[in-house]
Design an enzyme around this catalytic site. Structure first.
Site, PDB file in Angstrom:
ATOM      1  CB  SER A 171      -0.892   0.045   1.240  1.00 25.37           C
ATOM      2  OG  SER A 171      -1.617  -1.124   1.373  1.00 25.37           O
ATOM      3  CE1 TYR A 226      -8.224  -6.977   0.997  1.00 25.17           C
ATOM      4  CE2 TYR A 226      -6.427  -7.386   2.526  1.00 25.17           C
ATOM      5  CZ  TYR A 226      -7.011  -6.620   1.521  1.00 25.17           C
ATOM      6  OH  TYR A 226      -6.365  -5.519   1.069  1.00 25.17           O
ATOM      7  CD  GLU A 227      -7.120  -8.432  -3.403  1.00 22.61           C
ATOM      8  OE1 GLU A 227      -7.492  -7.947  -4.482  1.00 22.61           O
ATOM      9  OE2 GLU A 227      -5.925  -8.647  -3.135  1.00 22.61           O
ATOM     10  CG  HIS A 239      -2.934  -2.592  -4.638  1.00 21.25           C
ATOM     11  ND1 HIS A 239      -1.871  -3.247  -4.063  1.00 21.25           N
ATOM     12  CD2 HIS A 239      -3.577  -1.987  -3.629  1.00 21.25           C
ATOM     13  CE1 HIS A 239      -1.871  -3.045  -2.767  1.00 21.25           C
ATOM     14  NE2 HIS A 239      -2.913  -2.278  -2.466  1.00 21.25           N
ATOM     15  CG  MET A 243      -5.165  -7.259   7.007  1.00 20.61           C
ATOM     16  SD  MET A 243      -6.618  -6.422   6.369  1.00 20.61           S
ATOM     17  CE  MET A 243      -7.109  -5.451   7.815  1.00 20.61           C
ATOM     18  CB  SER A 244      -0.117  -8.506   2.937  1.00 21.19           C
ATOM     19  OG  SER A 244       0.784  -7.577   3.490  1.00 21.19           O
ATOM     20  CB  ALA A 266       0.212  -0.454   5.237  1.00 21.64           C
ATOM     21  CG  HIS A 315      -8.428   1.729   3.436  1.00 18.75           C
ATOM     22  ND1 HIS A 315      -7.307   0.916   3.512  1.00 18.75           N
ATOM     23  CD2 HIS A 315      -8.530   2.112   2.136  1.00 18.75           C
ATOM     24  CE1 HIS A 315      -6.764   0.817   2.310  1.00 18.75           C
ATOM     25  NE2 HIS A 315      -7.481   1.538   1.468  1.00 18.75           N
ATOM     26  CG  ASN A 324      -3.325   1.709  11.858  1.00 20.11           C
ATOM     27  OD1 ASN A 324      -2.979   1.342  10.727  1.00 20.11           O
ATOM     28  ND2 ASN A 324      -3.750   0.874  12.773  1.00 20.11           N
ATOM     29  CG  HIS A 382      -4.179  -8.074   0.022  1.00 23.35           C
ATOM     30  ND1 HIS A 382      -4.225  -7.211  -1.044  1.00 23.35           N
ATOM     31  CD2 HIS A 382      -3.260  -7.572   0.876  1.00 23.35           C
ATOM     32  CE1 HIS A 382      -3.368  -6.210  -0.849  1.00 23.35           C
ATOM     33  NE2 HIS A 382      -2.759  -6.412   0.314  1.00 23.35           N
TER      34      HIS A 382
END
Ligand code: HPA
Length: 272
Positions: free
Chosen positions: A31, A86-87, A62, A212-213, A114, A247, A236, A84
């Site tokens: 990201s 989650y996709e 992306h 998440m990656s 990130a 996000h 964050n 990812h």
């Protein structure tokens, strides 16, 4: 049905036909860092949708292409956009590009992402050298048939992140006067951000950052014998450490620190 090995041969033949020759470093640009690929000289760009057996990325922001050329004096193949879990991709689809990178005979891979800061000494905008990782995805991309041509059945993850590369990165950060943090990255599936209880769990088990990656890609990189360098942008503080998560903040922080992040990566690449 073609096997993984046959698919890889077809993918790699196509990529070579586009003019990709020897590769030193592969880069997975997470990201906010995608535009580093725009600095690659004499770039050959290969959109994912044109590559046989390659997945196509769905995430806004992306671009979804391979970019080959010279960066900081090194031959690089950058993934501008990653896949990812989650996709909704199968886990072996998520890691297919890393298989391709290894089959193209890159010797090393640099992964970026990130993440949310779990370590209470971190602040948003920090860059963290990844020293180790925790797989909290509940899935391992090596489950299933092992192709001995690609790597061992039981890979050793004791030194997943290359020690010498970490030292070089720390030297470069020091020269830049950058307070580079270090720590353990824990990867979950997403797409939810964690709960505050999950973040207490993460801290208890030794995580410094959550995302998440990266975890599946690093597993396959190690399986393939690639040397790995990982750098994370703490965008964050993790859940429970700040009021709410969104996000937009992740994007804002990556935008804010991206020039520093790009410099760190390029100068490290130059020294490797
Ligand atoms: N959690 C998981 N993934 C993330 C976060 C987070 O707090 N920030 C950026 N990616």
């Amino acid at each position: 049905m073609l096997t993984l090995l046959e698919n890889l041969q077809e993918t790699v033949s196509y990529i070579k036909e586009q003019g990709v020759k020897e590769i030193d470093f592969a880069l997975i640009l997470g990201s906010g860092l995608g535009e580093l690929a725009d600095e690659i000289e004499e770039a050959i760009k290969i959109p994912y949708q044109t590559i046989p057996h390659f997945p196509v990325s769905t995430v806004v922001g992306h671009a979804g292409q391979l970019v080959y050329g010279t960066l900081a004096g090194k031959k690089v193949l950058a993934m501008q956009g990653r896949f990812h879990y989650y996709e909704g991709y199968a886990i072996d689809t998520v890691v297919y590009p890393v298989r391709v990178i290894a089959t193209l005979k890159a010797h090393s891979i640099i992964v970026t992402n990130a993440s949310g800061g779990v370590n209470t000494n971190f602040v948003p905008g920090d860059l963290m050298l990844i020293t180790d990782q925790i797989n909290n995805m509940g899935v391992n991309p090596l489950i299933g048939t092992n192709f001995d041509e690609l790597g061992p059945r039981f890979p050793d993850m004791s030194q997943a992140f290359d020690q010498a590369y970490q030292e070089v990165t720390k030297c470069v950060a020091a020269k830049m006067n950058l307070a580079l943090k270090e720590g353990v990255y824990m990867g979950g599936t997403g797409p939810t951000y964690e709960t505050p209880a999950e973040i207490r769990f993460a801290r208890t088990v030794g995580a410094d950052a959550v995302g998440m990656s990266t975890v599946p890609e690093v597993i396959v990189a190690v399986h393939s014998g690639l040397r790995v360098l990982g750098i994370s942008c703490i965008t964050n503080l993790a859940a429970g450490m700040q009021k709410t998560l969104n996000h937009e903040e992740v994007i804002e922080t990556t935008e804010r620190v991206k020039s520093e992040f790009k410099t760190l990566l390029k100068e490290t690449l130059r020294m490797l």
